[in-house]
Design an enzyme around this catalytic site. Structure first.
Site, mmCIF file in Angstrom:
data_model
loop_
_atom_site.group_PDB
_atom_site.id
_atom_site.type_symbol
_atom_site.label_atom_id
_atom_site.label_comp_id
_atom_site.label_asym_id
_atom_site.label_seq_id
_atom_site.Cartn_x
_atom_site.Cartn_y
_atom_site.Cartn_z
ATOM 1 N N GLU A 38 0.823 -1.216 0.000
ATOM 2 C CA GLU A 38 0.000 0.000 0.000
ATOM 3 C C GLU A 38 0.857 1.266 0.000
ATOM 4 O OE1 GLU A 38 -3.098 -0.315 2.907
ATOM 5 O OE2 GLU A 38 -3.707 -2.294 2.210
ATOM 6 N N HIS B 168 -17.796 -10.210 6.639
ATOM 7 C CA HIS B 168 -16.483 -9.606 6.841
ATOM 8 C C HIS B 168 -15.781 -10.277 8.012
ATOM 9 C CE1 HIS B 168 -13.683 -6.359 8.390
ATOM 10 N NE2 HIS B 168 -13.292 -6.521 7.141
ATOM 11 N N HIS B 169 -14.516 -10.617 7.795
ATOM 12 C CA HIS B 169 -13.659 -11.162 8.846
ATOM 13 C C HIS B 169 -12.363 -10.380 8.867
ATOM 14 C CE1 HIS B 169 -15.665 -15.420 8.535
ATOM 15 N NE2 HIS B 169 -16.320 -14.618 9.363
ATOM 16 N N GLU B 170 -12.109 -9.645 9.925
ATOM 17 C CA GLU B 170 -10.824 -8.973 10.110
ATOM 18 C C GLU B 170 -9.998 -9.776 11.109
ATOM 19 O OE1 GLU B 170 -7.640 -7.399 9.914
ATOM 20 O OE2 GLU B 170 -9.093 -6.245 8.723
ATOM 21 N N HIS C 155 -8.418 -8.692 1.578
ATOM 22 C CA HIS C 155 -7.721 -7.418 1.752
ATOM 23 C C HIS C 155 -6.461 -7.647 2.593
ATOM 24 C CE1 HIS C 155 -10.541 -4.114 0.313
ATOM 25 N NE2 HIS C 155 -10.998 -5.259 -0.183
ATOM 26 N N GLU C 156 -5.471 -6.761 2.390
ATOM 27 C CA GLU C 156 -4.123 -6.992 2.910
ATOM 28 C C GLU C 156 -3.659 -8.397 2.494
ATOM 29 O OE1 GLU C 156 -6.323 -4.074 4.623
ATOM 30 O OE2 GLU C 156 -6.617 -6.097 5.399
ATOM 31 N N GLU D 198 -7.416 -6.859 -2.628
ATOM 32 C CA GLU D 198 -6.899 -5.495 -2.570
ATOM 33 C C GLU D 198 -5.466 -5.522 -3.103
ATOM 34 O OE1 GLU D 198 -7.222 -1.956 0.758
ATOM 35 O OE2 GLU D 198 -6.334 -3.862 1.339
ATOM 36 N N GLU E 39 -9.512 4.188 0.559
ATOM 37 C CA GLU E 39 -9.588 4.634 1.955
ATOM 38 C C GLU E 39 -8.477 5.612 2.326
ATOM 39 O OE1 GLU E 39 -7.294 0.706 1.997
ATOM 40 O OE2 GLU E 39 -8.990 1.589 0.947
#
Length: 701
Positions: free
Chosen positions: A195, A397-399, A477-478, A496, A502
């Site tokens: 990023e 969603h899972h973070e 993502h990440e 991503e 963002e």
């Protein structure tokens, strides 16, 4: 040394391979020379692309395998080393000489279940060559396409070889005339993963960089180095040694080893995309063609589409992921978003912050997350039923906050819960600094790994395959970078892997005007990106604020066509779309699944124009869409419309920058107009500073 022979070799392709012609593969024998061990004959094998414009030479002239690449008869990759180094066996490179080789010729096509084009042509000449030092052997597999080359190593089972640890890969890319080449790059092995804003520098000024690594030679040839089919191996970054000599630099485990494997393995393909111009890179299918076919069987349950999200409000600090008065993921708020999605034709609503663990310093302690326990103000069964009645799916969603052991322990139960309530798409997150992925080993010791090391390569794929068992698609993502695995696992629907939207809310600096015009020629060569376009309130804190979206409004529309993803988010708040209903119409109309895609014009980091034909949909594939974006420089571009179907009329619904538009001072100045056109016409696109044009070509007959 055994004599050279040609034998057919089995290939994993839809069409049986043919013996390659003598024009495509040539064996050149140098004059024998005397060494202390006797007479040695050096060999050079030459493989040409089907159109004969690209030529790869494999040789053992220097008593080791090396290769070089020519384009239009001129060297673009000078002699470069090949090989691997093992902890227990040493180098597989020096003293390994060319042995038996097998050639193939492939001309076939295969169908994507979803994608930027429905049918992909696989046309290449292949060569598999054994390299041996008399005790051990390995293979180099080569495929040469009209748009570039791919090669990989195979170490078969042999003798007593079992467990193997790779300490280094010797692969080099020696760039011809590197001192006159220009490169676009982001640093590798850094704290912020992928990023970063892209740098544009002379190639000789890079250090260690991520791939895809795109550069331009002085003569205008464009190239990009990447890899395909990254499975059970460490990601390849590029480390510049001497000027212009890039070595494959594998991302290590926490103990310093690069790859832990066994005899009988193959590496990912090392790829070089090659084109006469910048758009040639965009029109390449090289990465996909080097991946294996679909392993999941029937994947009609994988559904492209557009979605809304309880997401942007958190980045603007209007809502919170954690519980409390500003909690975003509530039953009431989710229903409100589902109502808006249903009224405007969106397929789903992403909800972040519904599960316990977000309170406090979740960023630094992913062990606190539960992936099955909801906050009291989020009623999962009620919301799922409400969405089903509205025809809008809940997107999960899972973070993990990088605590992958905690996630792995709960994964099956978490996916079962989603399956029970009809959740068919899940966004996963791995927020953690580079090198800080947390795992607990078999002895209970905490280890810290890189996002793109072998351990995490396997973790990401594990989540995808476990999700597939429940007919769930994954948007990572990440993530680890894309290497075309969506062909093999079509439920890996997007990811991503670059600096997304963002950063415009809180990143300092935010994404600059050239960011997306560079992404198209770098990150996007790897595959779809969930960039999350569509912000209409471009400067929530005023035009003079540091953190704002540095584009015009119509550039946000054009991003839906330029930055491909089969799932596209309408990222802004519903109230902001209500302020511009005429412009919002384009987001409602634009599809996310394409019959074909054509890059029409562009230069790396400056501008790009894409045309894409809708696949199926309301128009039954008749409509086309065009997106054009530019950097900080306003520009006028003339486009031929010969990609449209001949003898058919279209209504061009044009969303363009107004005459006074400028991202700094007049980002909302736009014009919507229509005209009737056909394939013989031309259009002149006038793009403001960091502006764009979005067009729907609606078939009339």
């Amino acid at each position: 040394m055994p004599p050279f022979t040609k034998k057919p070799v089995k290939q994993d392709i839809a069409q049986s391979p043919k013996r390659i012609s003598s024009l495509a593969l040539t064996l050149l024998l140098s004059i024998g020379f005397i060494t202390s061990s006797g007479i040695v004959t050096a060999k050079t094998l030459v493989v040409n692309s089907p159109n004969k414009q690209i030529q790869l030479e494999l040789t053992d002239d220097n008593q080791r395998p090396e290769y070089r690449v020519l384009f239009h008869g001129q060297p673009i990759i000078n002699s470069s080393k090949l090989g691997l180094v093992f902890q227990s066996l040493g180098e597989f490179g020096a003293e390994f000489l060319i042995g038996d080789s097998h050639a193939t010729e492939v001309n076939s096509k295969w169908q994507q279940p979803w994608g930027d084009r429905e049918w992909v042509i696989d046309k290449h000449h292949g060569l598999s060559t054994q390299l041996s030092n008399g005790k051990y052997h390995f293979y180099v597999d080569i495929k040469v396409f009209d748009d570039g080359i791919g090669f990989r190593y195979r170490v078969p089972k042999q003798g007593v070889l079992e467990a193997l640890n790779i300490t280094q890969e010797l692969t080099e890319f020696s760039i011809a005339q590197a001192n006159k080449a220009t490169a676009w790059w982001i640093p590798a092995r850094g704290w912020n993963r992928y990023e970063y804003l892209y740098n544009k520098t002379p190639l000789t000024e890079i250090d260690r960089v991520h791939t895809p690594f795109t550069f331009k030679l002085e003569n205008g040839v464009h190239m990009s180095i990447h890899e395909a089919a990254l499975v059970d191996y460490a990601a390849m970054t590029l480390d510049q040694r001497r000027d212009g000599i890039l070595r494959a630099d594998l991302t290590p485990w926490s103990d310093g080893l690069k790859v832990k494997t066994h005899a009988g393995f193959s590496t990912p393909w090392r790829t070089i995309q090659i084109a006469d111009n910048a758009t040639g890179l965009l029109n390449s299918d090289l990465i996909l063609n080097l991946n294996e076919p679909n392993k999941l069987g029937d994947v009609t349950w994988v559904e492209p589409g557009k979605y809304m999200g309880i997401w942007w409000g958190m980045h603007l600090n209007e809502n919170t992921w954690g519980s409390g008065d500003k909690h975003g993921a509530t039953t009431k708020e989710t229903k409100r978003y589902m109502d808006f999605a249903a009224d405007n034709g969106f397929a789903g609503v992403l909800v972040e912050g519904w599960n316990t663990g977000w309170d406090g310093s979740w960023f630094h302690n992913g062990d606190v997350f539960s992936f099955t326990e909801t906050y009291p103000d989020f009623d999962l069964p009620e919301i799922a039923a409400y969405g089903a009645n509205k025809g809008v799916r809940l997107i999960g969603h899972h973070e993990t906050s990088g605590s992958v052991t905690n996630y792995r322990k709960q994964m099956n139960e978490a996916y079962d819960l989603y399956e029970k309530y009809g959740v068919t798409q899940v966004k996963t997150g791995y927020v953690a600094d580079g090198g800080d992925i947390k795992r607990v080993d078999d002895n209970g010791i905490i280890r810290h790994e890189w996002h793109d090391g072998q351990f995490m390569v396997n973790e990401y794929l594990h989540s995808v395959t476990e999700a597939a068992k429940r007919h769930i698609s994954i948007n990572t993502h990440e993530p680890i970078k894309d290497t075309g695995l969506r062909r093999t696992y079509p439920n890996w629907i997007s990811r991503e892997g670059a600096r997304g939207q963002e950063f415009n809310a809180w990143g300092t600096p935010p994404n600059n005007p050239s960011h997306t015009t560079t992404l198209a020629y770098t990150r996007m060569l790897a595959g779809p990106m969930d960039f999350t376009p569509g912000i209409f309130d471009l400067a929530p804190k005023g035009l003079d604020a540091v953190n704002r979206v540095q584009t015009t409004l119509t550039k946000q529309l054009a991003l839906y066509v330029v930055l491909y993803s089969p799932i596209q988010m309408a990222a802004d708040l519903p109230r902001n779309y209500a302020k511009h209903p005429d412009a919002f119409k384009f987001i409602q109309d634009v599809p996310t699944d394409w019959q074909q895609s054509i890059a029409l014009a562009g230069e790396v980091g400056e501008y790009v124009v894409f045309a894409r034909q809708e696949r199926g949909g309301k128009s039954n594939g008749s409509d086309w869409y065009l997106g054009a974006i530019t950097d900080d420089n306003a520009r006028i571009i003339e486009i031929d419309l010969d990609f449209l179907e001949p003898n058919k009329r279209y209504e061009a619904q044009i969303y363009r920058d107004g005459d006074k538009a400028n991202w700094r001072t007049k980002p909302y100045d736009y014009v919507i107009e229509t005209q009737v056109i056909n394939a013989k016409d031309k259009l002149t696109l006038s793009l403001a500073s960091s502006g764009g044009t979005a067009i729907r070509f609606k078939a009339l007959d």
